[in-house]
Design an enzyme around this catalytic site. Structure first.
Site, PDB file in Angstrom:
ATOM      1  NE  ARG A   1       0.015  24.010 -14.927  1.00 55.03           N
ATOM      2  CZ  ARG A   1      -0.528  25.379 -15.077  1.00 55.03           C
ATOM      3  NH1 ARG A   1      -0.152  26.347 -14.296  1.00 55.03           N
ATOM      4  NH2 ARG A   1      -1.305  25.540 -16.187  1.00 55.03           N
TER       5      ARG A   1
ATOM      6  CG  ASP B   1      -2.059   0.507  -5.958  1.00 56.13           C
ATOM      7  OD1 ASP B   1      -1.133   0.050  -6.214  1.00 56.13           O
ATOM      8  OD2 ASP B   1      -2.278   1.321  -4.708  1.00 56.13           O
TER       9      ASP B   1
ATOM     10  CE  LYS C   1       4.481   2.411  -1.332  1.00 61.62           C
ATOM     11  NZ  LYS C   1       4.565   3.515  -0.181  1.00 61.62           N
TER      12      LYS C   1
ATOM     13  CE1 TYR D   1      -1.546   2.875   1.575  1.00 66.41           C
ATOM     14  CE2 TYR D   1      -2.236   4.476  -0.023  1.00 66.41           C
ATOM     15  CZ  TYR D   1      -1.233   4.104   1.131  1.00 66.41           C
ATOM     16  OH  TYR D   1      -0.321   4.915   1.665  1.00 66.41           O
TER      17      TYR D   1
HETATM   18  C1  LIG Z   1      -0.582  -0.101  -2.381  1.00 64.49           C
HETATM   19  C2  LIG Z   1      -0.181   1.087  -2.302  1.00 64.49           C
HETATM   20  N1  LIG Z   1      -0.732   2.075  -3.053  1.00 64.49           N
HETATM   21  C3  LIG Z   1      -0.388   3.338  -3.083  1.00 64.49           C
HETATM   22  C4  LIG Z   1       0.301   3.846  -2.052  1.00 64.49           C
HETATM   23  C5  LIG Z   1       0.590   5.426  -1.892  1.00 64.49           C
HETATM   24  O1  LIG Z   1       1.853   5.608  -2.231  1.00 64.49           O
HETATM   25  P1  LIG Z   1       2.528   7.048  -1.804  1.00 64.49           P
HETATM   26  O2  LIG Z   1       2.763   6.845  -0.427  1.00 64.49           O
HETATM   27  O3  LIG Z   1       3.443   7.090  -2.906  1.00 64.49           O
HETATM   28  O4  LIG Z   1       1.534   7.946  -1.858  1.00 64.49           O
HETATM   29  C6  LIG Z   1       0.879   2.800  -1.225  1.00 64.49           C
HETATM   30  C7  LIG Z   1       1.899   3.753   0.069  1.00 64.49           C
HETATM   31  O5  LIG Z   1       2.079   2.684   0.989  1.00 64.49           O
HETATM   32  C8  LIG Z   1       0.638   1.593  -1.348  1.00 64.49           C
HETATM   33  O6  LIG Z   1       1.082   0.683  -0.156  1.00 64.49           O
END
Ligand SMILES: Cc1ncc(COP(=O)(O)O)c(C=O)c1O
Length: 391
Positions: A59, A184, A209, A112
């Site tokens: 872990r 983020d 992404k 988000y």
């Molecule tokens: C701005 C943003 N933050 C976080 C995430 C979450 O990522 P994940 O799909 O890997 O959980 C996304 C997913 O589309 C996103 O667009």
């Protein structure tokens, strides 16, 4: 800590990042995929000794995890990085780690959606007070700070509506009151935006992404500005049993090696398409911070070194059926969530936009494009063809 300015270019550093991480074979370019739950010890005396040089249990991570974490640390200019099983998990883990019982959190209104849901449905149940603020607030955010504010969460630009937060202004006011700041940073990906250098404490990635780049892995990361922050995140992640698969970590690191060239190509294509779209009669407004007419263009120019492949537009008002017809008529764009992959994607966004700080009042439907590695002229021809259904 890896904060010394390097004379090398960003692509050189990305290619060479974490190639000397512990456990790397000297004659292989890439790290081994080390799968392990059990780590064996030579002697009973070593079992509880907690020697930092001795691995302890799966872990804590293997060489594969360490290599990816170190590469993200290098990319973000961080003191340390933890990995999480998705971008959302990275956001929720970091928010949980800095939360305080009875505390108040300020969250950008363009956050988000699933991060917002976590705040509204989980953090509130833990006794936190969540307050959303206008993403365009800067030093005036001071008026919303309270004595019990325990975190300010940013997302810049907002991933549907593309507002830019004033990071240095918010970092300054937060540091003066000892309030941790988190962002983020998925759009800038640590490539076009280095928030830790602007004083933000935690840079969070949906590495799903651009880091991965191939739409086949979910991964998150939290990069910390300070050693104390990195220790907090490591400890919190460990206590929660947070872990990711080494196979996934391997794939994300492999994707990262080409992230610079991919993002540079995607930047150019997205900008070309955005500029073309802004000349079209069907389009009310293109939401792309690198366009001079974007309201936050000056902030973007000051803080970012480039723009990614994700942007939105607002169509002149048309019926929901016409919006569906437009999206369905596109042949080179997949209809699907996520972004940052090698292939172009499109979604219509209005059902997703939830605001409570009064920061969104568009009157037309919103479409979001993630521009991939196809030729920009082909994508323009495809969009041009689809726009015909609106007339
Ligand atoms: C701005 C943003 N933050 C976080 C995430 C979450 O990522 P994940 O799909 O890997 O959980 C996304 C997913 O589309 C996103 O667009």
């Amino acid at each position: 800590m890896n904060k010394k300015p390097s004379p090398q270019g960003a692509n050189t550093r990305l290619v060479h990042a974490a190639r000397q991480t512990r456990g790397m074979a000297k004659d292989l370019v890439n790290p081994p995929v080390e799968r392990a739950s059990t780590i064996l010890f030579d002697r009973a005396e070593d079992l509880y000794a907690r020697n930092p040089e001795q691995r302890h249990y799966g872990r804590f991570g293997t060489a594969t995890h360490c290599a990816l974490g170190d590469a993200i640390t290098e990319l973000e200019g961080a003191a340390g990085t933890i990995l999480a099983p998705s971008g959302l998990a990275a956001c929720t883990l970091a928010l949980s780690a800095v939360s305080k019982p009875g505390g108040h959190m300020l969250i950008t209104d363009s956050v988000y959606g699933p991060t917002r849901n976590f705040c509204d449905n989980i953090l509130t149940k833990r006794g936190l007070k969540i307050e959303y603020f206008n993403p365009r607030a800067g030093a005036d955010l001071q008026s919303q700070v309270r004595d019990n504010t325990c975190a300010i969460f940013l997302e810049s630009p907002g991933s549907l509506t593309l507002e830019i937060n004033d990071l240095p202004a918010i970092a300054t006011l937060a540091q003066a009151r000892g309030i941790p700041t988190l962002i983020d940073n998925t759009w800038g990906a640590g490539w076009f935006l280095k928030p830790l250098a602007l004083g933000i404490d935690y840079s969070i990635q949906a590495a799903t992404k651009y880091h991965t780049g191939h739409s086949d892995v979910l991964m998150g990361a939290v990069a910390s500005r300070t050693e104390d922050g990195a220790a907090l995140m490591h400890n919190y992640a460990y206590l929660n049993g947070n872990t990711v698969s080494p196979d996934d970590a391997y794939l994300v690191l492999r994707g990262m090696r080409t992230m610079g060239v991919r993002m540079t190509h995607q930047q150019q294509s997205a900008l070309k398409i955005a500029q073309w779209l802004s000349t079209r009669d069907e389009v009310m407004r293109v939401l792309h911070p690198a366009l001079p007419e974007h309201p936050d263009h000056d902030l973007w120019t000051r803080d970012f070194t480039g723009s990614s492949g994700l942007f939105s537009l607002i169509l002149n008002p048309v019926s929901p059926e016409k919006v569906h017809d437009f999206v369905n008529a596109l042949s080179l764009f997949g209809i699907g969530f996520s972004w940052g992959g090698f292939e172009s994607l499109v979604i219509h966004c209005d059902p997703q936009i939830k605001r409570t700080a009064g920061s969104w009042n568009a009157t037309g439907p919103l479409i979001r494009f993630s521009i991939g590695l196809e030729d920009a002229d082909d994508l323009i021809a495809d969009i041009e063809n689809s726009l015909r259904v609106l007339s």
